[in-house]
Design a protein around this motif. Sequence first.
Motif, PDB file in Angstrom:
ATOM      1  N   ARG A 217      -0.077  -0.260  -8.184  1.00 57.06           N
ATOM      2  CA  ARG A 217       0.006  -1.387  -7.177  1.00 57.06           C
ATOM      3  C   ARG A 217      -0.035  -2.713  -8.017  1.00 57.06           C
ATOM      4  NH1 ARG A 217      -1.967  -2.095  -2.229  1.00 57.06           N
ATOM      5  NH2 ARG A 217      -1.395  -4.267  -2.259  1.00 57.06           N
ATOM      6  N   HIS A 218       0.395  -3.818  -7.535  1.00 56.68           N
ATOM      7  CA  HIS A 218       0.216  -5.043  -8.052  1.00 56.68           C
ATOM      8  C   HIS A 218      -0.064  -5.778  -6.882  1.00 56.68           C
ATOM      9  CE1 HIS A 218       3.920  -7.068  -7.269  1.00 56.68           C
ATOM     10  NE2 HIS A 218       4.439  -6.056  -7.351  1.00 56.68           N
TER      11      HIS A 218
ATOM     12  N   ALA B 265       0.835  -1.072  -0.060  1.00 57.21           N
ATOM     13  CA  ALA B 265      -0.013   0.089   0.041  1.00 57.21           C
ATOM     14  C   ALA B 265       0.840   1.356   0.223  1.00 57.21           C
ATOM     15  CB  ALA B 265      -0.870  -0.124   1.026  1.00 57.21           C
ATOM     16  N   PHE B 266       0.409   2.447  -0.450  1.00 59.84           N
ATOM     17  CA  PHE B 266       1.006   3.545  -0.674  1.00 59.84           C
ATOM     18  C   PHE B 266      -0.049   4.714   0.056  1.00 59.84           C
ATOM     19  CE2 PHE B 266      -0.487   3.170  -4.835  1.00 59.84           C
ATOM     20  CZ  PHE B 266      -1.253   4.724  -5.077  1.00 59.84           C
ATOM     21  N   ASP B 267       0.651   5.945   0.354  1.00 62.85           N
ATOM     22  CA  ASP B 267      -0.540   6.902   1.025  1.00 62.85           C
ATOM     23  C   ASP B 267      -0.548   7.820  -0.090  1.00 62.85           C
ATOM     24  OD1 ASP B 267      -1.380   8.851   2.441  1.00 62.85           O
ATOM     25  OD2 ASP B 267      -0.049   8.859   4.106  1.00 62.85           O
TER      26      ASP B 267
ATOM     27  N   PRO C 181      -5.734   2.280  -2.683  1.00 65.80           N
ATOM     28  CA  PRO C 181      -5.398   2.865  -3.770  1.00 65.80           C
ATOM     29  C   PRO C 181      -4.711   2.005  -4.898  1.00 65.80           C
ATOM     30  CG  PRO C 181      -4.256   3.574  -1.904  1.00 65.80           C
ATOM     31  CD  PRO C 181      -4.963   2.356  -1.407  1.00 65.80           C
ATOM     32  N   ILE C 182      -4.971   2.139  -6.210  1.00 70.38           N
ATOM     33  CA  ILE C 182      -4.328   1.190  -7.086  1.00 70.38           C
ATOM     34  C   ILE C 182      -3.068   2.109  -7.819  1.00 70.38           C
ATOM     35  CG2 ILE C 182      -4.749  -0.313  -8.995  1.00 70.38           C
ATOM     36  CD1 ILE C 182      -7.859  -0.148  -8.356  1.00 70.38           C
ATOM     37  N   VAL C 183      -3.951   3.346  -8.506  1.00 66.91           N
ATOM     38  CA  VAL C 183      -2.781   3.917  -9.281  1.00 66.91           C
ATOM     39  C   VAL C 183      -2.929   5.369  -8.863  1.00 66.91           C
ATOM     40  CG1 VAL C 183      -4.458   4.058 -10.894  1.00 66.91           C
ATOM     41  CG2 VAL C 183      -2.264   4.314 -11.515  1.00 66.91           C
TER      42      VAL C 183
END
Length: 151
Positions: free
Chosen positions: A85-86, A13-15, A94-96
Amino acid sequence: MAAYADVRLLDAAFDPAAELAAFTGRFGSAGGVVSFLGQVRAEPGDPVLALELRHYAPLTLPGMIALARAAHERWALEGLLVLHRHGVMGPGDPIVLVASAARHRRDAFAAAEFVMDHLKSDSWFWKREKTAAGWRWIEPRAQDFTDRARW
């Protein structure tokens, strides 16, 4: 200022707020910063329990980098951020995240749309969703190819 690109393929995951704040802070002199965040959605009546994105490692990141280069060649950008993400994600994850910084807003808008239109139809990802009925593969829609063709 020389053009800058930050292109990352992530397995965690990213913020989005932190990433966008850092990107925007780097380009305080830009006249426009445009961003798009794609996230896992849950459809009413057919809730998505999970989304999985698989990819072919030898092509995915190099393809994303080539896409960023193409955007820089077409528009006068100061910077471009492409995070994707994958793996398995849940609703709301969040994906992109695509963000572009430019002296003028039209370049920033166009570059962000260009990158997203190509990621949706030319990407190196295979996508499947899990609902109460089980897993199903998701193919690009006809509209995704129409969107890409305008470039």
